[in-house]
Design an enzyme around this catalytic site. Structure first.
Site, short mmCIF file in Angstrom:
data_model
loop_
_atom_site.label_atom_id
_atom_site.label_comp_id
_atom_site.label_asym_id
_atom_site.label_seq_id
_atom_site.Cartn_x
_atom_site.Cartn_y
_atom_site.Cartn_z
N LYS A 144 96.61 50.56 -61.02
CA LYS A 144 97.69 49.91 -61.50
C LYS A 144 98.68 50.59 -62.25
CE LYS A 144 97.91 44.88 -64.00
NZ LYS A 144 97.72 44.06 -64.37
N SER A 155 94.76 38.08 -66.07
CA SER A 155 94.92 39.40 -64.73
C SER A 155 94.67 39.58 -64.59
CB SER A 155 96.30 40.47 -65.06
OG SER A 155 97.42 39.38 -66.11
N SER A 166 98.72 39.45 -63.33
CA SER A 166 99.42 40.58 -62.93
C SER A 166 99.07 41.78 -61.52
CB SER A 166 100.24 40.75 -63.93
OG SER A 166 98.85 42.07 -64.70
#
Lengths: 481, 485
Positions: B78, B179, B155
């Site tokens: 990420k 997330s 997210s």
């Protein structure tokens, strides 16, 4: 102290906030060095530079130093304290917030006793002390269009000491700063150099009519950087307030700047432009919880502080209050004194120290740490006088030689043959010769011109090259004249 | 040979150990997959050369028998994680071109265990969003029913999409209010947010410091267990990480749930909860009951306050955490005639709408005169929510709930764009757990009638991820969810 105005007498109400740089090898929330005088931006870690994803970690040494300082301020050590963020934007504040302590400081109320010039003392109450990080430095004078940032100082640990509004005269604030500096240096927690910025002072001033107990609006002057300027700032700001009030005006709460050149203050930031710092608990650091063991260990290893040392020197070493105050102000001087006076008369050592010795350091522009004369040797010099090995007069010459060579006084006396003559027969021969060679003066003396007495002593000492023991000379002269 | 991207992490490790394929072959297959799936926009930076170099090194380790726990496993990272010498932007314009000179603790654990970095994964800007639509690099397409152009959740949308589409073996994610869990549910993969303090936050760009936690998103429960073992551990560089031994999570798999007390909170079945979600939840309950677990009805009475509490605390911390992005030292700088104007220009240009919204809210709730009414009150409610869980866990060992009230929705959904509250409502089942700092996993339970994945959430006691893994393993076995091929 009361200030005279047109309408009557006014009283000063003043409190101080002092930022003291913590002595520690590394910064309070990072492992970067705190070394003073490094090239710009050399002592900067990713944490100090506010890089993404970086986190603060608390330096235990800074906590230890803060607790030590709190104990030195005779203050309450809070076993529970918290860090908070103080949010504001500035170029030398890389994170966009300062990590400080807000609601729960590490040190609570305390007291510092100050010594005033008239020999009296006064207790100044400490409101609190907290620890926080310093900001970097903005440099605006290297280019007409650009500013430069040096982050060496960013993240260095600070202790912010806040006093109660207990100062009613500039001299009290001056005496407080000197005392505080002395305590910090004894503790080894801050070097107290105001000119290097390792101790910085914010001054809060208001005035009130004599006898009143109200608190009127105060103004704050930021970063006043010497004891003298702090005293000037208080007096001039107080006079400004009085003038405003007496002309029917009002004082607005504002932040002002002290100008060392004019000695006056000018407005820096009005209240309505005051920052909203949006303090909130620092989520990157858990609350700081101190154990009793941690505090006690520091307590047990606390050095003797100036007030205690002063009392001891007065009680056990025969110093006057005045001597003790001066000698104890500086830790190194006090230690030097104690070493020199280990086996000798304290009062006499103090006289030499505060007289010839300090004069010599001043002349040579030296500090006590690099004095050519060691404490032991100063003590020996006093001992040589006390035991009649040399006279006080010869001692002055020996001291001069010591200050050049750093030599042991015994060695100097030995080598130069300066030992006092205590052999009565040898001195008697000189006395007899002086009497025999000066019949007119002998006659005049015997006829009542008693002030010639000193002349005879001088002649004998001269003949003996200053080595004759003055006491024996006197005794013999008494007998023979 | 291209089939190797369909394997789980555990299967892939076996293949590598048994020399069925080399780390280099494996990495090449994933690089091809990355190229073939660029339309998903899951990666914002591909690092094929770097990956191949790491893979080559892994092959040497396999050759001389010094292979480590994750040797040769290609991962997606990420973009919130700082990766040394690899651009890391949190998918924000304000971090344009930022290349960290340091490695986050979590990624350094993974790489030290031999993992290979395929590239940086798309996400909501600074992890603020539930649909991956706030990314400066554009939205990610959910690999399920690509033609419908659905969101992958957020997210960690890039992470979940990449795992589901087989363009990495597994991925790192971060979870502040859901997330990891919500995108895992939307994409039919498995993700766990461990206990707050289990993984170091060092080197992860902070969104809300008291909530942020890293965790894995992977193809199944076992893969999550393997990865979490590597990612977790105390780190002196993060004062909020906890010095607690990391157990062998894999050992929890296959253990019986007989006698396990599974809590089912009444508050998670609000009026209007879709029948589909409710019935899959019931299915999960039934699976565990059949396996010998005891089902306990519990109450988490402050649940309804979790969302507003979260949307005060998280933006408050974010408003401060994002202050460092000022255009001065790194990233985007838009000059101005004065320092303040440079800040204003850089931040106006550099931050997206959702990030600005949260900075504004956070600044407001911390302001003089509002602090007590908002931030302080929210902190008190947070404590009540934590107490709810403490009380509930006196009755049960693990809690089962849905992960999200809906399945994936279309990119650009009007109701969410027009009213951000509708977007935030997606977090309703996940934020309580974050506020309480508890571990929670989302795993797929089945498909909606539209054919979209739905997830269930298992919530554990503090530092008891093992019970989650144990229960999740049983649910997974029985749900027989079919991953995308």
């Amino acid at each position: 102290m009361l200030l005279e105005g047109k309408t009557g007498k006014w009283e000063i109400v003043c409190g101080l906030e002092i930022h003291c740089q913590i002595i520690s090898k590394s910064k309070i929330f990072s492992s970067a060095s705190t070394h003073f005088g490094s090239d710009t931006n050399q002592n900067v870690s990713f944490v100090d530079a506010g890089m993404p994803g970086m986190l603060p970690t608390l330096n235990e040494e800074c906590v230890r130093q803060a607790v030590k300082t709190g104990l030195g301020l005779r203050a309450k050590i809070n076993k529970y304290s918290e860090f908070s963020r103080k949010n504001y934007f500035y170029a030398d504040l890389p994170q966009g917030y300062q990590i400080t302590q807000f609601r729960y400081p590490i040190v609570g109320e305390g007291v510092v006793t100050i010594d005033l010039d008239d020999g009296s003392t006064k207790d100044i109450r400490i409101e609190r002390m907290h620890i926080e990080q310093d900001a970097g430095k903005s440099i605006h004078d290297m280019s007409p269009v650009k500013s430069f940032i040096d982050l060496n100082r960013a993240g260095v640990g600070l202790m912010e000491i806040v006093t109660k509004p207990d100062f009613s005269a500039p001299e009290e604030a001056g005496a407080f700063l000197k005392k505080l500096r002395s305590i910090l240096r004894y503790l080894g927690t801050c070097d107290g150099n105001m000119n290097e910025g390792s101790m910085r002072c914010d001054v809060n001033v208001s005035v009130r009519p004599e006898g009143s107990t109200e608190y009127r609006t105060r103004c704050e002057m930021k970063n006043v950087n010497s004891v003298k300027f702090v005293m000037q700032a208080i007096e001039n700001e107080a006079r400004r307030h009085i003038e405003v009030y007496e002309n029917g005006g009002t004082i607005e709460q504002e932040t002002r700047q002290f100008d060392p050149v004019s000695g006056q203050t000018k407005v820096m930031r009005k209240k309505e432009f005051a920052h909203d710092y949006r303090y909130f608990p620092e989520p990157d650091l858990p609350p700081l919880v101190l154990s009793d063991e941690f505090i006690n260990e520091i307590k047990q290893n606390l050095p003797e502080l100036p007030d205690a040392k002063k009392a001891r020197f007065m009680e056990t070493m025969g110093l006057t209050k005045y001597d003790a105050t001066i000698i104890c102000e500086n830790k190194e001087v006090a230690e030097f004194f104690e070493q020199a006076a280990k086996v000798h008369d304290g009062k006499k050592v103090a006289n030499w120290l505060m007289g010839d010795f300090f004069a010599m350091l001043n002349r040579k522009n030296l500090t006590i740490e690099n004095s050519p004369i060691s404490a032991e040797n100063l003590g020996k010099l006093v001992e040589l006088i006390e035991t009649n090995v040399i006279s006080g007069k010869v001692a002055k010459d020996v001291f001069e030689i010591m200050s050049e060579t750093g030599d042991n006084p015994e060695k100097i006396v030995e080598e130069k043959g300066l030992k006092q003559v205590t052999d009565t027969a040898a001195i008697e021969a000189i006395v007899d010769a002086v009497i025999a060679n000066n019949p007119e003066n002998v006659a005049a003396y015997r006829n009542g011109k008693v002030n010639l007495r000193g002349w005879f002593v001088g002649q004998v000492l001269k003949e003996s090259k200053g080595k004759a023991n003055p006491q024996i000379v006197n005794e013999l002269l008494n007998k023979k004249l | 040979m291209t089939d190797i991207t369909k394997l789980t992490l555990a299967e892939t490790l076996n293949g590598l150990k048994n020399k069925q394929f080399s780390a280099t072959e494996l990495t090449k297959a994933y690089i091809e997959s990355m190229e073939a799936n660029r339309d998903l926009n899951a990666y914002v930076l591909e690092t094929p050369d770097y990956a191949l170099k790491q893979a080559e090194n892994s092959d040497k380790h396999y050759a001389d028998g010094t292979n480590r726990d994750l040797e040769g496993i290609p991962l997606g990272i990420k973009d919130l994680f700082c990766t040394k010498d690899i651009r890391s932007t949190a998918c924000s314009h304000i971090l344009d071109g930022f290349v960290p000179q340091y490695e986050s603790t979590v990624t350094s654990h993974l790489f030290n265990d031999g993992a290979v970095c395929l590239g940086k994964l798309n996400m909501d800007e600074f992890a603020m969003g539930g649909s991956n639509e706030t990314s400066f690099y554009g939205p990610v397409v959910n690999p399920w029913q690509r033609e419908r152009r659905l969101v992958p959740g957020g997210s960690s949308g890039g992470s979940a999409a990449a795992v589901a589409a087989n363009i990495c073996v597994a991925a790192t994610g971060t979870d502040t209010g859901g997330s990891i869990r919500q995108p895992a549910a939307f994409c039919g993969v498995t993700g766990i947010k461990p206990t707050y303090g289990r993984c170091s936050r060092y080197g992860i760009m902070a969104f809300a410091s008291s909530l942020d936690q890293a965790g894995p998103i992977a193809k199944d429960v076992r893969d999550c267990a393997i990865l979490l073992k590597s990612m977790a551990g105390y780190d002196a560089k993060d004062s909020t990480s906890v010095n607690k031994e990391v157990p062998d999570f894999v050992a929890a798999l296959g253990q019986s749930v007989r006698g396990l007390k599974v809590g089912v909170p009444a508050e998670y079945r609000p009026e209007g909860l879709s029948n589909e979600i409710a019935s899959y939840w019931d299915k999960g309950i039934e699976i565990l009951r059949q396996a010998g677990a005891e089902i306990i009805n519990i109450s988490l009475p402050h649940t309804k306050y979790a969302l507003p509490t979260y949307y005060i605390i998280a933006p408050a911390e974010a408003s401060s955490n994002l202050a460092r992005y000022d255009g001065l030292r790194y990233g985007l700088r838009i000059n101005g005639d004065h320092l303040d104007n440079m800040y204003i220009n850089s931040r106006t240009e550099g931050f997206g709408k959702e990030v600005k919204r949260r900075i504004m809210i956070g600044t407001y709730v911390l302001s003089a005169g509002y602090y007590d009414a908002y931030y302080l009150k929210a902190q008190k409610v947070r404590r009540l929510i934590q107490n709810d869980f403490i009380n509930a866990f006196k009755q049960c060992d693990v809690i089962l709930t849905p992960t999200s009230p809906t399945a994936a929705f279309p990119i650009g959904d009007k109701s969410m764009q027009e009213n951000p509250i509708n977007m935030w409502l997606n977090d309703v089942f996940t934020v309580s757990v974050s506020l309480a700092g508890l571990p929670a996993m989302s795993l797929p339970i089945g498909l909606s009638k539209d054919g979209l994945p739905l997830g269930l959430q298992l919530i554990g006691k503090v530092f008891d991820e093992e019970t989650i893994f144990k229960a999740a393993n049983v649910l997974e076995q029985e749900a027989k969810f079919e991953r995308l091929k």
